[in-house]
Design a protein around this motif. Structure first.
Motif, mmCIF file in Angstrom:
data_model
loop_
_atom_site.group_PDB
_atom_site.id
_atom_site.type_symbol
_atom_site.label_atom_id
_atom_site.label_comp_id
_atom_site.label_asym_id
_atom_site.label_seq_id
_atom_site.Cartn_x
_atom_site.Cartn_y
_atom_site.Cartn_z
ATOM 1 N N PRO A 39 -26.229 -20.577 -8.558
ATOM 2 C CA PRO A 39 -26.408 -19.276 -7.916
ATOM 3 C C PRO A 39 -27.322 -18.411 -8.767
ATOM 4 O O PRO A 39 -27.461 -18.642 -9.975
ATOM 5 N N ASP A 40 -27.942 -17.412 -8.149
ATOM 6 C CA ASP A 40 -28.887 -16.593 -8.928
ATOM 7 C C ASP A 40 -28.226 -15.353 -9.525
ATOM 8 O O ASP A 40 -28.902 -14.410 -9.906
ATOM 9 N N HIS A 41 -26.876 -15.372 -9.639
ATOM 10 C CA HIS A 41 -26.176 -14.240 -10.259
ATOM 11 C C HIS A 41 -25.471 -14.692 -11.534
ATOM 12 O O HIS A 41 -25.420 -15.891 -11.837
ATOM 13 N N GLY A 42 -24.936 -13.743 -12.260
ATOM 14 C CA GLY A 42 -24.239 -14.041 -13.504
ATOM 15 C C GLY A 42 -22.728 -14.053 -13.339
ATOM 16 O O GLY A 42 -22.208 -14.224 -12.230
ATOM 17 N N THR A 43 -22.013 -13.843 -14.465
ATOM 18 C CA THR A 43 -20.554 -13.915 -14.457
ATOM 19 C C THR A 43 -19.905 -12.733 -13.746
ATOM 20 O O THR A 43 -18.777 -12.854 -13.264
ATOM 21 N N ALA A 44 -20.599 -11.603 -13.666
ATOM 22 C CA ALA A 44 -20.100 -10.414 -12.947
ATOM 23 C C ALA A 44 -18.665 -10.079 -13.362
ATOM 24 O O ALA A 44 -17.764 -9.962 -12.523
ATOM 25 N N TYR A 45 -18.466 -9.895 -14.654
ATOM 26 C CA TYR A 45 -17.126 -9.585 -15.168
ATOM 27 C C TYR A 45 -16.501 -8.359 -14.495
ATOM 28 O O TYR A 45 -15.282 -8.260 -14.369
ATOM 29 N N ASP A 46 -17.343 -7.424 -14.076
ATOM 30 C CA ASP A 46 -16.806 -6.175 -13.526
ATOM 31 C C ASP A 46 -16.026 -6.369 -12.228
ATOM 32 O O ASP A 46 -15.170 -5.551 -11.888
ATOM 33 N N ILE A 47 -16.305 -7.447 -11.496
ATOM 34 C CA ILE A 47 -15.568 -7.684 -10.249
ATOM 35 C C ILE A 47 -14.744 -8.967 -10.309
ATOM 36 O O ILE A 47 -14.168 -9.380 -9.303
ATOM 37 N N ALA A 48 -14.697 -9.595 -11.472
ATOM 38 C CA ALA A 48 -13.966 -10.858 -11.608
ATOM 39 C C ALA A 48 -12.486 -10.658 -11.317
ATOM 40 O O ALA A 48 -11.880 -9.678 -11.746
ATOM 41 N N GLY A 49 -11.911 -11.591 -10.564
ATOM 42 C CA GLY A 49 -10.488 -11.550 -10.259
ATOM 43 C C GLY A 49 -10.093 -10.549 -9.198
ATOM 44 O O GLY A 49 -8.906 -10.333 -8.950
ATOM 45 N N LYS A 50 -11.063 -9.932 -8.541
ATOM 46 C CA LYS A 50 -10.760 -8.877 -7.559
ATOM 47 C C LYS A 50 -11.033 -9.314 -6.115
ATOM 48 O O LYS A 50 -10.946 -8.490 -5.200
ATOM 49 N N ASN A 51 -11.394 -10.568 -5.922
ATOM 50 C CA ASN A 51 -11.689 -11.092 -4.586
ATOM 51 C C ASN A 51 -12.816 -10.301 -3.911
ATOM 52 O O ASN A 51 -12.783 -10.066 -2.704
ATOM 53 N N GLN A 52 -13.806 -9.880 -4.707
ATOM 54 C CA GLN A 52 -14.937 -9.115 -4.168
ATOM 55 C C GLN A 52 -16.253 -9.883 -4.230
ATOM 56 O O GLN A 52 -17.272 -9.432 -3.712
ATOM 57 N N ALA A 53 -16.252 -11.062 -4.860
ATOM 58 C CA ALA A 53 -17.499 -11.811 -5.069
ATOM 59 C C ALA A 53 -17.983 -12.447 -3.771
ATOM 60 O O ALA A 53 -17.195 -12.971 -2.985
ATOM 61 N N ASP A 54 -19.298 -12.391 -3.563
ATOM 62 C CA ASP A 54 -19.932 -12.996 -2.392
ATOM 63 C C ASP A 54 -20.340 -14.429 -2.734
ATOM 64 O O ASP A 54 -21.064 -14.662 -3.698
ATOM 65 N N GLU A 55 -19.889 -15.380 -1.935
ATOM 66 C CA GLU A 55 -20.139 -16.798 -2.207
ATOM 67 C C GLU A 55 -21.436 -17.320 -1.615
ATOM 68 O O GLU A 55 -21.745 -18.517 -1.760
ATOM 69 N N THR A 56 -22.224 -16.463 -0.949
ATOM 70 C CA THR A 56 -23.417 -16.933 -0.239
ATOM 71 C C THR A 56 -24.378 -17.697 -1.145
ATOM 72 O O THR A 56 -24.892 -18.761 -0.778
ATOM 73 N N SER A 57 -24.643 -17.169 -2.340
ATOM 74 C CA SER A 57 -25.586 -17.832 -3.247
ATOM 75 C C SER A 57 -25.054 -19.178 -3.723
ATOM 76 O O SER A 57 -25.815 -20.136 -3.880
ATOM 77 N N MET A 58 -23.747 -19.276 -3.941
ATOM 78 C CA MET A 58 -23.159 -20.562 -4.339
ATOM 79 C C MET A 58 -23.282 -21.586 -3.212
ATOM 80 O O MET A 58 -23.649 -22.747 -3.445
ATOM 81 N N ILE A 59 -22.991 -21.167 -1.978
ATOM 82 C CA ILE A 59 -23.141 -22.074 -0.843
ATOM 83 C C ILE A 59 -24.588 -22.534 -0.724
ATOM 84 O O ILE A 59 -24.869 -23.719 -0.520
ATOM 85 N N GLN A 60 -25.521 -21.587 -0.884
ATOM 86 C CA GLN A 60 -26.933 -21.936 -0.779
ATOM 87 C C GLN A 60 -27.359 -22.867 -1.912
ATOM 88 O O GLN A 60 -28.201 -23.754 -1.719
ATOM 89 N N ALA A 61 -26.779 -22.674 -3.106
ATOM 90 C CA ALA A 61 -27.084 -23.558 -4.235
ATOM 91 C C ALA A 61 -26.640 -24.988 -3.933
ATOM 92 O O ALA A 61 -27.335 -25.959 -4.270
ATOM 93 N N ILE A 62 -25.491 -25.133 -3.288
ATOM 94 C CA ILE A 62 -24.997 -26.460 -2.915
ATOM 95 C C ILE A 62 -25.889 -27.075 -1.841
ATOM 96 O O ILE A 62 -26.283 -28.242 -1.929
ATOM 97 N N TYR A 63 -26.238 -26.288 -0.815
ATOM 98 C CA TYR A 63 -27.124 -26.780 0.244
ATOM 99 C C TYR A 63 -28.488 -27.200 -0.328
ATOM 100 O O TYR A 63 -29.043 -28.236 0.050
ATOM 101 N N THR A 64 -29.022 -26.384 -1.232
ATOM 102 C CA THR A 64 -30.322 -26.697 -1.835
ATOM 103 C C THR A 64 -30.247 -27.990 -2.634
ATOM 104 O O THR A 64 -31.154 -28.831 -2.576
ATOM 105 N N ALA A 65 -29.159 -28.160 -3.389
ATOM 106 C CA ALA A 65 -28.979 -29.387 -4.166
ATOM 107 C C ALA A 65 -28.952 -30.607 -3.251
ATOM 108 O O ALA A 65 -29.574 -31.640 -3.542
ATOM 109 N N ILE A 66 -28.246 -30.493 -2.129
ATOM 110 C CA ILE A 66 -28.175 -31.597 -1.158
ATOM 111 C C ILE A 66 -29.556 -31.894 -0.586
ATOM 112 O O ILE A 66 -29.992 -33.058 -0.525
ATOM 113 N N ASP A 67 -30.258 -30.829 -0.171
ATOM 114 C CA ASP A 67 -31.576 -31.010 0.454
ATOM 115 C C ASP A 67 -32.590 -31.624 -0.508
ATOM 116 O O ASP A 67 -33.350 -32.533 -0.135
ATOM 117 N N VAL A 68 -32.627 -31.123 -1.740
ATOM 118 C CA VAL A 68 -33.598 -31.633 -2.710
ATOM 119 C C VAL A 68 -33.294 -33.093 -3.046
ATOM 120 O O VAL A 68 -34.205 -33.929 -3.133
#
Length: 358
Positions: free
Chosen positions: A300-329
């Motif tokens: 994903p193109d983001h970092g650890t984002a400690y400020d929102i860690a453990g708060k169920n506020q993180a957006d998973e879109t970049s992680m999903i896209q990272a997985i899709y990109t890995a599959i496609d490549v």
């Protein structure tokens, strides 16, 4: 897609006190991705179970294994990389234990990647501070992977559907950028981008834009001579090979007028020059891809984002896209290898027939 033909995608857990585990579970929870790949999380079953409960993924189950050979293609797999009996998750905190697990997960996953036991690796974000040790003395994943694969050619390539940005210098202090940039390095990075666009993204005739180093691309020498003395000669030389490369462009106007839309990729001179506009334009679906490696790695193109860690506020879109990109490549590389192999076979048949006629 049959089980044996699904790509196996390794996912290193990253810093367990950041948002890595959360976005991983949001991406793979419920086995949504199992139809197109087999995910293998390198980390800790205890940590994954803790986040599973927190995110209320009650109906989702994972399969805990000790090594990749025990993989279950019908479920998400989790490989325990350390003895996690006394491991504690402390969201938002930098702890030595989290750094140790992040490194062990990365080391195990990279070993399986090198051995061809997984088809691609997706790395969740780590803390560049607590992961440091005698074994890991690198500014980031890219440099570690370059060392592991014994290459100087790793390229930090930020990619999305709309925009792709590479950098000449990556994790480097700004006062060292000018000393690092030279004609040969610029040519090498352009060639890496050109090769990656063709091999990894199936773009047959890539158009690559190159940014200047100085404000207004040097203003014809008034604000710096790097454009005239280094960048322009590099572009002139690589154009002789037929590569479609353009620039150098002033970075502010280039992005401000949306000129980037005319090109397949952009080469920036340093980290923030390229990543700042990329994250503004493609933050949610952006992916960090390490190009020019023999194996596929994304994150994903983001970092650890400690400020929102453990708060169920993180957006998973970049992680999903990272997985899709890995599959496609991974698929694109396999298809290209098969095409090249078939072409070679046909060539050998023609040569053999010709020699028989003689």
């Amino acid at each position: 897609m049959s089980e044996q033909h699904k790509p196996v995608i390794g996912i290193s857990i990253g810093d367990i006190n950041g948002i890595g585990p959360e976005v991983i579970l949001k991406a793979v929870g419920g086995n949504r991705l199992n139809k197109i790949c087999t995910p293998v999380i390198y980390g800790s079953g205890k940590v994954i179970n803790r986040y599973r409960q927190q995110l209320e993924l009650k109906d989702w189950q994972f399969f805990t294994i000790q090594k990749i050979e025990q993989i279950n293609h019908k479920q998400v797999n989790v490989i325990n990389c350390i003895n996690d009996q006394n491991l504690e998750v402390q969201p938002g905190k930098t702890t030595p234990e989290a750094g140790k697990l992040a490194f062990e997960a990365l080391k195990r996953s990279v070993a399986d990647l090198k051995a061809g036991k997984i088809d691609a690796l997706v790395t969740a974000p780590v803390s560049k501070h607590n992961i440091q040790s005698e074994e890991f003395q690198f500014p980031g994943h890219t440099e570690f992977l370059a060392k592991e694969f014994e290459t100087d050619d790793a390229l930090m390539f930020m990619v999305s559907e709309q925009l792709k940005v590479g950098v000449v210098t990556g994790h480097l202090p700004l006062d060292q950028v000018k000393r690092k940039i030279n004609k040969e390095l610029i040519i090498k990075k352009i060639e890496q981008i050109h090769t990656s666009l063709k091999r990894d993204f199936s773009i047959q005739k890539p158009r690559i834009a190159v940014l200047g180093l100085n404000p207004h691309a040097g203003e014809n020498g008034l604000l710096g001579n790097e454009e005239k003395e280094i960048i322009q000669p590099a572009l002139a030389e690589i154009k002789k090979k037929g590569t479609l490369v353009f620039g150098p462009f002033p970075a502010d106007g280039f992005f401000g007028t949306a000129s980037w839309k005319q090109y397949d990729a952009v080469l920036a001179m340093y980290h923030d020059q390229g990543l700042m506009p990329f994250k503004m334009l493609a933050f949610e679906n952006g992916v960090n891809f390490t190009a020019a490696l023999p194996k596929v790695r994304t994150s994903p193109d983001h970092g650890t984002a400690y400020d929102i860690a453990g708060k169920n506020q993180a957006d998973e879109t970049s992680m999903i896209q990272a997985i899709y990109t890995a599959i496609d490549v991974a698929k694109n590389r396999t298809q290209l290898e098969e095409l090249e192999l078939n072409s070679l076979k046909k060539k050998n048949i023609v040569l053999k027939e010709a020699s028989m006629e003689d």
